[in-house]
Design a protein around this motif. Structure first.
Motif, mmCIF file in Angstrom:
data_model
loop_
_atom_site.group_PDB
_atom_site.id
_atom_site.type_symbol
_atom_site.label_atom_id
_atom_site.label_comp_id
_atom_site.label_asym_id
_atom_site.label_seq_id
_atom_site.Cartn_x
_atom_site.Cartn_y
_atom_site.Cartn_z
ATOM 1 N N LEU A 1 -2.890 9.962 1.625
ATOM 2 C CA LEU A 1 -2.774 9.761 3.069
ATOM 3 C C LEU A 1 -2.385 8.308 3.360
ATOM 4 O O LEU A 1 -3.137 7.394 3.053
ATOM 5 C CB LEU A 1 -4.094 10.087 3.768
ATOM 6 C CG LEU A 1 -4.635 11.497 3.554
ATOM 7 C CD1 LEU A 1 -5.825 11.460 2.620
ATOM 8 C CD2 LEU A 1 -5.006 12.134 4.866
ATOM 9 N N ASP A 2 -1.217 8.130 3.949
ATOM 10 C CA ASP A 2 -0.727 6.783 4.244
ATOM 11 C C ASP A 2 -1.018 6.446 5.704
ATOM 12 O O ASP A 2 -0.299 6.868 6.592
ATOM 13 C CB ASP A 2 0.778 6.699 3.973
ATOM 14 C CG ASP A 2 1.284 5.262 4.036
ATOM 15 O OD1 ASP A 2 0.527 4.388 4.498
ATOM 16 O OD2 ASP A 2 2.423 5.020 3.624
ATOM 17 N N GLU A 3 -2.055 5.688 5.949
ATOM 18 C CA GLU A 3 -2.446 5.300 7.306
ATOM 19 C C GLU A 3 -2.343 6.500 8.236
ATOM 20 O O GLU A 3 -1.773 6.412 9.315
ATOM 21 C CB GLU A 3 -1.542 4.183 7.834
ATOM 22 C CG GLU A 3 -1.413 3.059 6.839
ATOM 23 C CD GLU A 3 -1.478 1.703 7.469
ATOM 24 O OE1 GLU A 3 -1.944 1.593 8.614
ATOM 25 O OE2 GLU A 3 -1.089 0.739 6.796
ATOM 26 N N ALA A 4 -2.915 7.598 7.799
ATOM 27 C CA ALA A 4 -2.683 8.866 8.479
ATOM 28 C C ALA A 4 -3.110 8.842 9.944
ATOM 29 O O ALA A 4 -2.672 9.655 10.731
ATOM 30 C CB ALA A 4 -3.406 9.977 7.741
ATOM 31 N N PRO B 1 2.650 11.269 5.295
ATOM 32 C CA PRO B 1 3.211 9.979 5.717
ATOM 33 C C PRO B 1 2.469 9.383 6.907
ATOM 34 O O PRO B 1 1.580 10.009 7.488
ATOM 35 C CB PRO B 1 4.654 10.323 6.081
ATOM 36 C CG PRO B 1 4.649 11.775 6.385
ATOM 37 C CD PRO B 1 3.553 12.385 5.582
ATOM 38 N N GLN B 2 2.859 8.169 7.234
ATOM 39 C CA GLN B 2 2.201 7.375 8.270
ATOM 40 C C GLN B 2 2.230 8.050 9.650
ATOM 41 O O GLN B 2 1.309 7.925 10.422
ATOM 42 C CB GLN B 2 2.904 6.015 8.344
ATOM 43 C CG GLN B 2 1.997 4.860 8.647
ATOM 44 C CD GLN B 2 2.531 3.544 8.055
ATOM 45 O OE1 GLN B 2 3.227 3.535 7.053
ATOM 46 N NE2 GLN B 2 2.194 2.453 8.670
ATOM 47 N N THR B 3 3.329 8.767 9.942
ATOM 48 C CA THR B 3 3.409 9.514 11.197
ATOM 49 C C THR B 3 3.375 10.987 10.834
ATOM 50 O O THR B 3 3.815 11.354 9.745
ATOM 51 C CB THR B 3 4.718 9.188 11.929
ATOM 52 O OG1 THR B 3 5.782 9.183 10.964
ATOM 53 C CG2 THR B 3 4.634 7.819 12.571
ATOM 54 N N LYS C 1 0.828 -1.213 0.000
ATOM 55 C CA LYS C 1 0.000 0.000 0.000
ATOM 56 C C LYS C 1 0.864 1.265 0.000
ATOM 57 O O LYS C 1 0.631 2.179 -0.802
ATOM 58 C CB LYS C 1 -0.920 0.012 1.235
ATOM 59 C CG LYS C 1 -1.846 -1.191 1.332
ATOM 60 C CD LYS C 1 -2.778 -1.094 2.514
ATOM 61 C CE LYS C 1 -2.089 -1.155 3.873
ATOM 62 N NZ LYS C 1 -1.482 -2.449 4.180
ATOM 63 N N SER C 2 1.847 1.287 0.897
ATOM 64 C CA SER C 2 2.719 2.472 0.935
ATOM 65 C C SER C 2 3.484 2.615 -0.361
ATOM 66 O O SER C 2 3.676 3.733 -0.858
ATOM 67 C CB SER C 2 3.701 2.366 2.105
ATOM 68 O OG SER C 2 3.014 2.304 3.318
ATOM 69 N N THR C 3 3.912 1.492 -0.894
ATOM 70 C CA THR C 3 4.633 1.515 -2.174
ATOM 71 C C THR C 3 3.777 2.171 -3.250
ATOM 72 O O THR C 3 4.253 3.038 -3.998
ATOM 73 C CB THR C 3 5.002 0.079 -2.598
ATOM 74 O OG1 THR C 3 5.777 -0.509 -1.556
ATOM 75 C CG2 THR C 3 5.774 0.069 -3.883
HETATM 76 MG MG LIG Z 1 2.598 1.143 4.771
#
Ligand SMILES: [Mg+2]
Ligand SMILES: Nc1ncnc2c1ncn2[C@@H]1O[C@H](COP(=O)(O)OP(=O)(O)OP(=O)(O)O)[C@@H](O)[C@H]1O
Lengths: 257, 270
Positions: free
Chosen positions: A160-163, A84-86, A48-50
């Protein structure tokens, strides 16, 4: 609606490391229309992030193309805002300095843009906190500050990556309401990546389901929920919610088992 | 204080009172200990329990300080040593940080140099003293280089590993704004590493004192290290003790100054 704003065409991504090679994505094709909010769900590690990194132009795919507004993506573009995620607020910068980070980097810090960021902060309840440092903010405020930082450069598309994954459950619900509201008000197109099925359904107009690695699109659901207020929290009570949830759960399960 | 005096319960007031009393007692005990030790030393030396020729004595030390002061020597020696130390650890920290930046920029170079840095780090830098004297001579410059060498390798390793700890998401975020490598360095890597650099500074203060004093032992015609060695050679223990005590005070003060600097630079953490 014409040509989709984002077209992902047959994307594949292979990573190499001394331990071997990993095929993270294999033939992902996806369309996102202007103004849509689409969630991408998939089991952890399915790429997913990729996928987001490729759409953002941060990583080049091994195969396939992404076009945005008809033009192929060859690097980062100011049309795209990446979260990003964080939240990655800079601890030593005040809320204001964090919000203008992107403009600073792009050398676009004009009086007009400053006014725009001021209005964003004011509209979303952070103006009084402009001189506060990130550690003085609550989890929800941090997330809003991070979103405003992304909106400041006025991108068309938000990635939004697992925001919300760093937040506790209750904050997470409230923040997803707030973020959704902001994205709708600002008329942005959004792609949200998550492994939380309920979050994916409640926030989006469409949910794309990825298979286990190598990631491929398994199904795309149009989400139609009947609820008085179209906010993520309220939507969870819609009668159709359960059906979508079960369908997607099954699709994920088959390939995770 | 969050609770107003009027709203405070009697138990809490009693607790605060006992806390204050404890603190006062500890402070008093500290002073008493020092006074008792000095008294014992002085009386012991006067009554012949210990030989003041070997152990020196407080009154002798005070006299030595007064004499040095009268001759205008006191602050000259302090000044020389403090100057060499400050320049040494400042340069050591700056140079170490600069080299860490270079290594961050060219990752390949970092990989190549890694084993050399590890060896240099375990080498007792003091052993380079004779080489430095041959190369640079026996002036203040040699001593400063000594102080710099003691701290520079530790700084490189510490700061470089601090750089590597910057979250990859942070770099990705900046790249998504179109940031260049230089911008990533200036906006995220360097400011994010200020706490690491300052804590390196704290370690380097101590290391530089060692470098400077050893340097002054080896060469030099002035400074507290020189005074101590000279005092030892001519068997004037008062002079040796005087320089050690002044050294202790100066080192403690300098450490406090760096702690203050640290607070100043990391205000956003409070
Ligand atoms: Mg990810
Ligand atoms: N830079 C890289 N080098 C090598 N392998 C990588 C790299 N980045 C990701 N991978 C691998 O590719 C696969 C997909 O990673 P990715 O981070 O895109 O998955 P994800 O769905 O976002 O996972 P998560 O749910 O944990 O966030 C994983 O197996 C991961 O280990």
């Amino acid at each position: 609606m014409g040509v989709p704003l984002v077209q992902v065409r047959d994307i594949a991504m292979k990573y190499h490391s001394p331990e071997g090679e990993i095929l993270a994505l294999d033939g992902v094709t996806l369309d996102v229309d202007k103004g849509d909010f689409i969630s991408v769900v998939g089991p952890s590690g399915c790429g997913k992030s990729t996928l987001l990194n490729i759409i953002a132009g941060l990583v080049r795919p091994t195969r396939g193309v992404v076009t945005i507004d008809g033009r192929p993506v060859e690097g980062v573009s100011s049309l795209v805002g990446y979260m990003p995620q964080t939240d990655q607020l800079f601890e030593w910068r005040t809320v204001w300095k964090n919000a203008i980070l992107g403009l600073e980097v792009q050398n676009k810090l004009t009086a007009e843009k400053k006014e725009f960021v001021q209005s964003l902060l004011a509209r979303y309840g952070l103006w009084e906190f402009r001189n506060a440092f990130p550690r003085q903010l609550s989890g929800g405020m941090r997330q809003r500050a991070a979103l405003i930082r992304t909106l400041a450069t006025d991108p068309q598309i938000l990635l939004l990556d697992e925001a919300f994954s760093a937040l506790d459950y209750q904050t997470r619900l409230v923040v997803s309401d707030e973020v959704k509201d902001i994205i709708v008000q600002e008329r942005k197109t959004a792609i949200l990546v998550t492994h939380d099925i309920a979050e994916a359904i409640s926030m989006a107009d469409k949910v794309a389901v990825l298979t286990r690695r190598p990631g491929r699109i398994k199904a795309v659901h149009d989400i139609v929920l009947t609820c008085a207020e179209r906010t993520p929290i309220k939507c969870r009570e819609a009668p159709e919610f359960r059906d979508y949830f079960n369908a997607i759960w099954k699709e994920l399960d088959i390939h995770a088992g | 204080m969050q609770v107003k005096d009027a709203a405070m319960s009697p138990e809490h007031r009693a607790y605060l009172r006992s806390l204050r009393r404890k603190r006062r007692n500890i402070a008093a005990a500290r002073v008493l200990l020092l006074v008792a030790l000095l008294l014992l030393w002085e009386v012991g030396a006067n009554l012949g329990w210990v030989n003041p020729f070997i152990t020196s004595q407080p009154s002798g030390i005070v006299r030595t300080i007064a004499n040095l002061y009268r001759d205008g020597e006191l602050f000259r020696h302090i000044g020389v040593t403090v100057y060499e130390t400050v320049v040494g650890f400042t340069l050591g920290t700056l140079l170490g940080t600069a080299i860490a930046v270079v290594l961050w920029w060219w990752e390949g170079l970092a990989k190549v140099l890694e084993p050399y840095l590890v060896v240099l780090n375990s080498l007792p830098k003091i052993s380079l003293g004779p080489i430095i004297i041959v190369w640079i001579g026996s002036g203040s410059a040699a001593i400063i280089v000594m102080a710099l060498l003691v701290s520079v390798v530790v700084t490189i390793l510490g700061v470089y590993s601090g750089f590597a700890q910057v979250h990859p998401d942070r770099i990705k975020l900046l790249r998504s704004f179109g940031a260049s490598k230089g911008q990533i360095l200036l906006k995220a890597i360097l400011p994010g590493s200020i706490p690491t650099v300052v804590s390196a500074l704290k370690i380097n203060v101590g290391l530089s004192w060692v470098g400077v004093i050893v340097g002054e032992f080896l060469v030099s015609k002035a400074g507290l290290g020189y005074l101590a060695v000279y005092g030892g050679q001519v068997f004037r223990l008062n002079l040796v003790m005087t320089s050690v005590i002044i050294l202790a005070i100066a080192a403690a003060l300098m450490y406090q100054a760096v702690v203050f600097l640290e607070k100043l630079f990391t205000r956003w953490q409070q």
